[in-house]
Design an enzyme around this catalytic site. Structure first.
Site, PDB file in Angstrom:
ATOM      1  CG  HIS A 117     -29.148 -26.762 -32.699  1.00 42.61           C
ATOM      2  ND1 HIS A 117     -29.137 -25.343 -32.887  1.00 42.61           N
ATOM      3  CD2 HIS A 117     -29.922 -26.883 -33.778  1.00 42.61           C
ATOM      4  CE1 HIS A 117     -29.780 -24.670 -33.750  1.00 42.61           C
ATOM      5  NE2 HIS A 117     -30.349 -25.740 -34.484  1.00 42.61           N
TER       6      HIS A 117
ATOM      7  CB  ALA B 299     -32.516 -24.206 -43.920  1.00 48.75           C
ATOM      8  CD  GLN B 300     -35.655 -22.722 -39.055  1.00 47.06           C
ATOM      9  OE1 GLN B 300     -36.688 -22.854 -38.888  1.00 47.06           O
ATOM     10  NE2 GLN B 300     -34.691 -23.278 -38.462  1.00 47.06           N
TER      11      GLN B 300
ATOM     12  CB  ALA C   5     -28.630 -17.795 -39.251  1.00 45.36           C
TER      13      ALA C   5
ATOM     14  NE  ARG D  73     -14.171   1.954 -38.501  1.00 41.59           N
ATOM     15  CZ  ARG D  73     -13.535   1.733 -39.695  1.00 41.59           C
ATOM     16  NH1 ARG D  73     -13.528   0.945 -40.524  1.00 41.59           N
ATOM     17  NH2 ARG D  73     -12.274   2.526 -39.556  1.00 41.59           N
TER      18      ARG D  73
ATOM     19  N   GLY E 169     -16.644 -29.048 -39.945  1.00 38.57           N
ATOM     20  CA  GLY E 169     -15.931 -28.662 -41.197  1.00 38.57           C
ATOM     21  C   GLY E 169     -16.483 -27.943 -42.326  1.00 38.57           C
TER      22      GLY E 169
ATOM     23  CG  ASP F  16     -28.101 -27.078 -37.454  1.00 41.21           C
ATOM     24  OD1 ASP F  16     -29.254 -27.480 -37.074  1.00 41.21           O
ATOM     25  OD2 ASP F  16     -27.692 -26.151 -38.145  1.00 41.21           O
TER      26      ASP F  16
END
Length: 370
Positions: free
Chosen positions: A52, A131-132, A210, A217, A239, A264
């Protein structure tokens, strides 16, 4: 090739041993090659596999050019990432078609090997798009996916889906035996995510990012993934995306069998601060942080080797970090029979690390690359 006296990574920890290669494979015995590497005091680990990331050194996989893939493959290999499955972005039909068609014609000649594609979008949630590009989001479509898969020559190994979207569950059931379905960019609660995993999804895209937070809960996607033992989860250890204590807690929670380290990274990786793009949107890079103009994180500016080392600096055992950056992604992509470990018969993708974990040498398919 003979790599002598290496501290070699194995499933049982590091063992001091000689490693033999024959042609492009790891071998049980030496092939009488004259090439000998003295690896005394060095760690020998499998080449890393990033499943990714989007780009680096000014290029993005979504540029849809051979030049872009070559530049990305060269950079990744220099940093010990010897196999790559770059990710697309949420784009229109024509742009995606161009990207997948371009990838299908790519020939692995130098640098990291293109072993797959991660189709991140367009089947995502507007509310958690990150960021899509919202203009191109669409409901999951089996027909759309299979068209893109055909254009890619079967290279799509993972597809991201927000399971709460209309048609998502039917999509997951229809394609689960063709591709790894990853829950991503989603507002799903625990019940919806759990249903997605029961229906065949087996990955979570950049855990914590995201998606709704994990709470006592409302455990959401994170709690559902924990309960579904067949599911692996991606972690961005740059980081920036996740705090160190959460990284440590996640390793305690999921164990190193179920975590996949990813970078990423976007096109600014390996370059200086400034303005760049991701999925057609403006990205501002300052230090190790990349954001859209509204402050939304837009990928990372690091590579997988740096993420692996960062995980170690956060207290993750080196053996666990290596596993999560090599064996686990190979298993998730279905290529572990030839990649992801130093076992005889597999490709001789080997990284030699100095005691401080800096790179000493990168060997790809039995040949010294760096």
């Amino acid at each position: 090739m003979v790599i002598k006296n290496a501290l070699a990574y194995t499933e049982n920890g590091f063992i001091k041993k000689d490693i033999f290669t024959s042609m492009d494979r790891i071998s049980d015995t030496p092939d009488h090659s004259s090439e000998i590497i003295d690896a005394e005091g060095l760690f020998a680990i499998p080449g890393l596999i990033d499943i990714h990331f989007h780009g680096c050194v000014g290029y993005d996989f979504c540029d849809g050019t051979q030049e872009a893939i070559r530049a990305i493959a060269e950079y990744e290999a220099r940093w010990g990432v010897t196999s790559i499955a770059p990710a697309t972005m949420t784009l229109g039909y024509d742009e995606l078609a161009k990207i997948f068609t371009n990838a299908a014609s790519y020939e692995n000649s130098h640098g990291a090997e293109l072993v797959g594609i991660n189709m991140e979008g367009p089947y995502l949630s507007h509310a958690k798009k990150g960021a899509q590009n919202a203009d191109f989001l669409m409901h999951p479509s089996v027909e759309h996916f299979r068209t893109m898969q055909k254009l890619s020559g079967g290279l799509i190994k993972m597809v991201a889906v927000a399971p709460e979207e209309p048609g998502a569950m039917e999509f997951i059931k229809a394609v689960k035996d063709e591709v790894v379905v990853s829950v991503a960019h989603t507002t799903a609660d625990y019940d919806i995510a759990a249903e997605a995993f029961r229906n065949g999804a087996k990955n979570v895209t950049h855990l914590y990012n995201a998606m709704p937070p994990f709470s006592h809960r409302n455990p959401g996607v994170i709690g559902a993934a924990f309960d579904a033992e067949h599911v692996k989860v991606e972690l961005i250890c740059d980081g920036v995306h996740i705090a160190p204590s959460v990284i440590r807690a996640t390793f305690k929670m999921f164990g190193d069998d179920r975590i996949i380290l990813v970078s990423d990274s976007m096109r600014a990786t390996g370059l200086q601060d400034g303005e760049y793009t991701l999925g057609g949107q403006k990205v501002i890079v300052s230090g190790n942080k990349a954001t859209l103009e509204d402050g939304t994180l837009a990928g990372s500016t690091t590579n997988l080797m740096a993420c692996m080392i960062k995980a170690v600096s956060m207290g993750i055992p080196l053996e666990s970090a290596i596993k999560c950056a090599s064996a686990n992604p190979a298993r998730q992509l279905g290529i572990y029979d030839e990649y992801g470990s130093l076992s005889p018969g597999k490709y001789a993708d080997i990284v030699l690390l100095n005691p401080d974990l800096s790179i000493n040498k990168v060997i790809i398919k039995g040949k010294i690359f760096r």
